[in-house]
Scaffold this motif. Structure first.
Motif, short mmCIF file in Angstrom:
data_model
loop_
_atom_site.label_atom_id
_atom_site.label_comp_id
_atom_site.label_asym_id
_atom_site.label_seq_id
_atom_site.Cartn_x
_atom_site.Cartn_y
_atom_site.Cartn_z
N THR A 269 -1.04 -3.19 3.72
CA THR A 269 -2.49 -3.15 3.56
C THR A 269 -2.97 -4.56 4.14
O THR A 269 -3.47 -5.44 3.28
N PRO A 270 -2.52 -4.94 5.47
CA PRO A 270 -2.99 -6.23 5.89
C PRO A 270 -4.63 -6.44 5.88
O PRO A 270 -5.10 -5.40 6.22
N GLU A 271 -5.12 -7.57 5.24
CA GLU A 271 -6.61 -7.50 4.96
C GLU A 271 -7.39 -8.58 5.78
O GLU A 271 -6.80 -9.58 5.76
N HIS A 272 -8.35 -8.36 6.46
CA HIS A 272 -9.03 -9.14 7.40
C HIS A 272 -8.18 -9.60 8.61
O HIS A 272 -8.31 -10.53 9.28
N ARG A 273 -7.00 -8.69 8.80
CA ARG A 273 -6.18 -9.23 9.92
C ARG A 273 -5.50 -7.78 10.32
O ARG A 273 -5.37 -6.65 9.62
N ILE A 274 -5.19 -7.51 11.43
CA ILE A 274 -4.24 -6.29 12.15
C ILE A 274 -2.89 -6.89 12.35
O ILE A 274 -2.69 -7.65 13.00
N ALA A 275 -1.86 -6.41 11.60
CA ALA A 275 -0.54 -6.76 11.63
C ALA A 275 0.34 -5.63 11.09
O ALA A 275 0.17 -4.98 10.55
N GLU A 276 1.31 -5.33 12.12
CA GLU A 276 2.41 -4.30 11.83
C GLU A 276 3.24 -4.32 10.74
O GLU A 276 3.56 -5.42 10.47
N ASP A 277 3.34 -3.51 9.91
CA ASP A 277 4.41 -3.55 8.97
C ASP A 277 5.46 -2.75 9.47
O ASP A 277 5.40 -1.26 9.32
N PRO A 278 6.76 -3.47 9.81
CA PRO A 278 7.91 -2.62 10.53
C PRO A 278 8.41 -1.56 9.36
O PRO A 278 9.40 -0.69 9.94
N ASN A 279 8.12 -1.90 8.09
CA ASN A 279 9.16 -1.07 7.04
C ASN A 279 8.37 0.23 6.77
O ASN A 279 9.00 0.98 5.83
N ARG A 280 7.34 0.62 7.01
CA ARG A 280 6.44 1.66 6.38
C ARG A 280 5.09 1.94 7.38
O ARG A 280 4.96 0.99 8.16
N LEU A 281 4.40 2.97 6.84
CA LEU A 281 2.89 3.01 7.59
C LEU A 281 2.11 1.87 7.02
O LEU A 281 2.60 1.11 5.99
N TRP A 282 1.03 1.73 7.90
CA TRP A 282 0.09 0.65 7.45
C TRP A 282 -1.18 0.74 7.88
O TRP A 282 -1.51 1.57 8.76
N GLU A 283 -1.96 0.36 7.20
CA GLU A 283 -3.50 0.42 7.77
C GLU A 283 -4.17 -1.02 7.39
O GLU A 283 -3.89 -1.58 6.13
N SER A 284 -4.91 -1.57 8.25
CA SER A 284 -5.78 -2.78 8.13
C SER A 284 -7.12 -2.50 7.54
O SER A 284 -7.72 -1.65 8.15
N CYS A 285 -7.37 -3.13 6.45
CA CYS A 285 -8.59 -2.92 5.85
C CYS A 285 -9.60 -4.10 6.52
O CYS A 285 -9.12 -5.18 6.29
#
Length: 492
Positions: A269-285
């Motif tokens: 859950t990267p917040e106020h930024r867009i950054a890949e999480d290579p270990n799992r699904l991710w969503e930028s809030c």
């Protein structure tokens, strides 16, 4: 919700594995839950990647102050005065059906609703407290209304829950200073989470927040996750489950103790930024305004173009399949969605009606250098070129595309475009001088098979083996003179 129903708490040491998870060993020697490779996710999680776009909804009694969701803490308000105002709060224009319709028309596929933020006020009929919308002035279970309306519109349903409660000293004193108070607070959180997963049917998505400064062992969050999966086997749970001890002091993603270990949560859950999480699904809030999540009078709104660009960047980013955008709205204290939000949301929704195939269910990772024009996504045998910078020229040249092209379409208008392919160089012709949409035009390039790229497509500026750049530079020569020849160039 069944009144008086006791919700069991999972016992310490119960580490049975669950669907979608595999055994993993951590440095502590404990058996933990580790997610499988994101490319082999369980089928019942595929909706998340296919959705790409969801709504985050921050709404509660803090809205009546119109200065964001954290006013109680940030302005060090008197707790009793805040609670009295919260108990009087009674939104008269709460219309969950209209909310759900608007979110669907915006092109969003799911929504996450704040059931309890850091102020401790509960937006459902909890049997564990009277500090709730059901037992105070509204006399309504807002969570029940939300779930029912959004499900009726065909949207996936998510719930947000804050671990911390600014009203409760024991949360901040912790188990060292107040073991009994801490135990009661932790059990209160566990009971409420399981209550939320027991009374509203299927819940697809769960977003924890505010774990700081507690660790996952203090919260017993993995035990709670186990019990959550027993109630909702298909649920996706985020990574804000408490800091791992070996990372004590980290403050990740603005969530206060976001789980950095890859076995703490199903999605990042990267917040106020867009950054890949290579270990799992991710969503930028992200916020739709300049900063605040809850309603704030006078806030500056980002444009529809900025919203869309964030969505496209999430879909494009990363080599493991791209990510989602969870885009926030802070409804007004009376329950209405701000007009500025509705206007922009529907504009992006109209764009998605035409160009949605370039976003929904796409894979991240790019094939050709396209930063100078925009963004790109992939799906099957198609490459989508999302053009941020329309230069009005009739031709576009793309490199690093050795796979045979089968056709090119300006998706925005449906027009078939002529093209020429020479090795890994593709030239597209017939582009209109005027931008064909106010937002981003999209070109779909179809290949005869899933497209591949070259080393230059895989390794971009500041990446990869620098020897390839040396070989490229060597085609000109080796000297600093204009013609590259040593000692022969003009010295003017």
């Amino acid at each position: 919700m069944q009144a008086g129903r006791a919700v069991p708490i999972v016992r310490a040491g119960d580490k049975r594995l669950l669907p979608g998870w595999s055994k993993a060993k951590h440095g502590s020697g404990e058996e933990s839950m580790g997610q499988e490779d994101t490319k082999s996710l369980p089928a019942y999680w595929s909706w998340f990647k296919e959705s790409r776009y969801g709504a985050f909804i921050h709404w509660g009694p803090y809205a009546q102050y119109a200065r964001g969701e954290q006013i109680l803490f940030r302005e060090h308000m008197d707790h009793r005065e805040y609670a009295e105002a919260a108990c009087r709060w009674n939104p008269q224009h709460w219309d969950p059906e209209l909310w759900a319709y608007t979110i669907r028309k915006a092109g969003m596929k799911y929504a996450c609703f704040t059931t309890r933020h850091h102020d401790g006020y509960c937006m459902w009929d909890s049997q564990y407290t009277n500090y709730s919308s059901a037992k105070q002035a509204p006399g309504r279970d807002f969570v029940a209304d939300f779930v029912r309306a959004f499900r009726a519109e065909g949207l996936r349903v998510g719930l947000y829950y804050s671990w911390l409660d600014w009203r409760i000293p024991a949360y901040f004193d912790g188990p060292e200073k107040d073991p009994e108070g801490w135990r009661e607070m932790r059990d209160y959180c566990h009971h409420q989470v399981l209550e939320l997963l027991s009374g509203y049917g299927r819940i697809d998505h769960f977003f924890f927040d505010g774990a700081w400064p507690r660790t996952h062992r203090e919260l017993r969050s993995l035990e709670l996750v186990q019990q959550m999966r027993e109630l909702q086997p298909h649920i996706l749970i985020n990574n804000r489950l408490g800091v791992a001890e070996e990372l004590q002091g980290a403050h990740a993603d603005g969530g206060g103790g976001a789980g950095e270990r890859d076995d703490l949560g199903d999605f990042g859950t990267p917040e106020h930024r867009i950054a890949e999480d290579p270990n799992r699904l991710w969503e930028s809030c992200q916020v739709t305004t300049s900063r605040l999540w809850g309603y704030a009078a006078g806030e500056r709104w980002r444009s529809a173009e900025q919203w869309l660009d964030m969505l496209c960047e999430c879909a494009e980013t990363g080599s493991s399949g791209g990510g989602n955008l969870l885009l926030n709205v802070g409804p007004q204290p009376d329950g209405q969605l701000p007009a500025e939000f509705v206007e922009r949301a529907l504009e992006v929704g109209s764009w998605l009606d035409v160009h949605g195939e370039a976003i929904y269910g796409t894979d991240g990772g790019s094939l050709t250098e396209f930063v100078t024009r925009g963004r790109q996504t992939r799906k099957g045998c198609s490459l989508y070129l999302i053009i941020r910078f329309w230069d009005g020229r009739p031709e576009m040249l793309l490199r690093d595309l050795p796979t045979e092209v089968a056709g090119v379409t300006l998706l925005t208008t449906g027009q078939t475009l002529p093209y020429r392919q020479n090795g890994d160089i593709l030239t597209i012709f017939g582009l209109p001088k005027e931008r064909p949409t106010r937002l981003f035009p999209v070109i779909r390039v179809e290949f005869t098979e899933p497209p591949q790229t070259t080393v230059w497509g895989r390794e971009r500026l500041w990446q990869g083996d620098p020897s390839r750049i040396a070989d490229w530079a060597r085609t000109r020569g080796t000297s600093v003179y204009a013609d590259g020849e040593p000692g022969k160039g003009s010295q003017r």
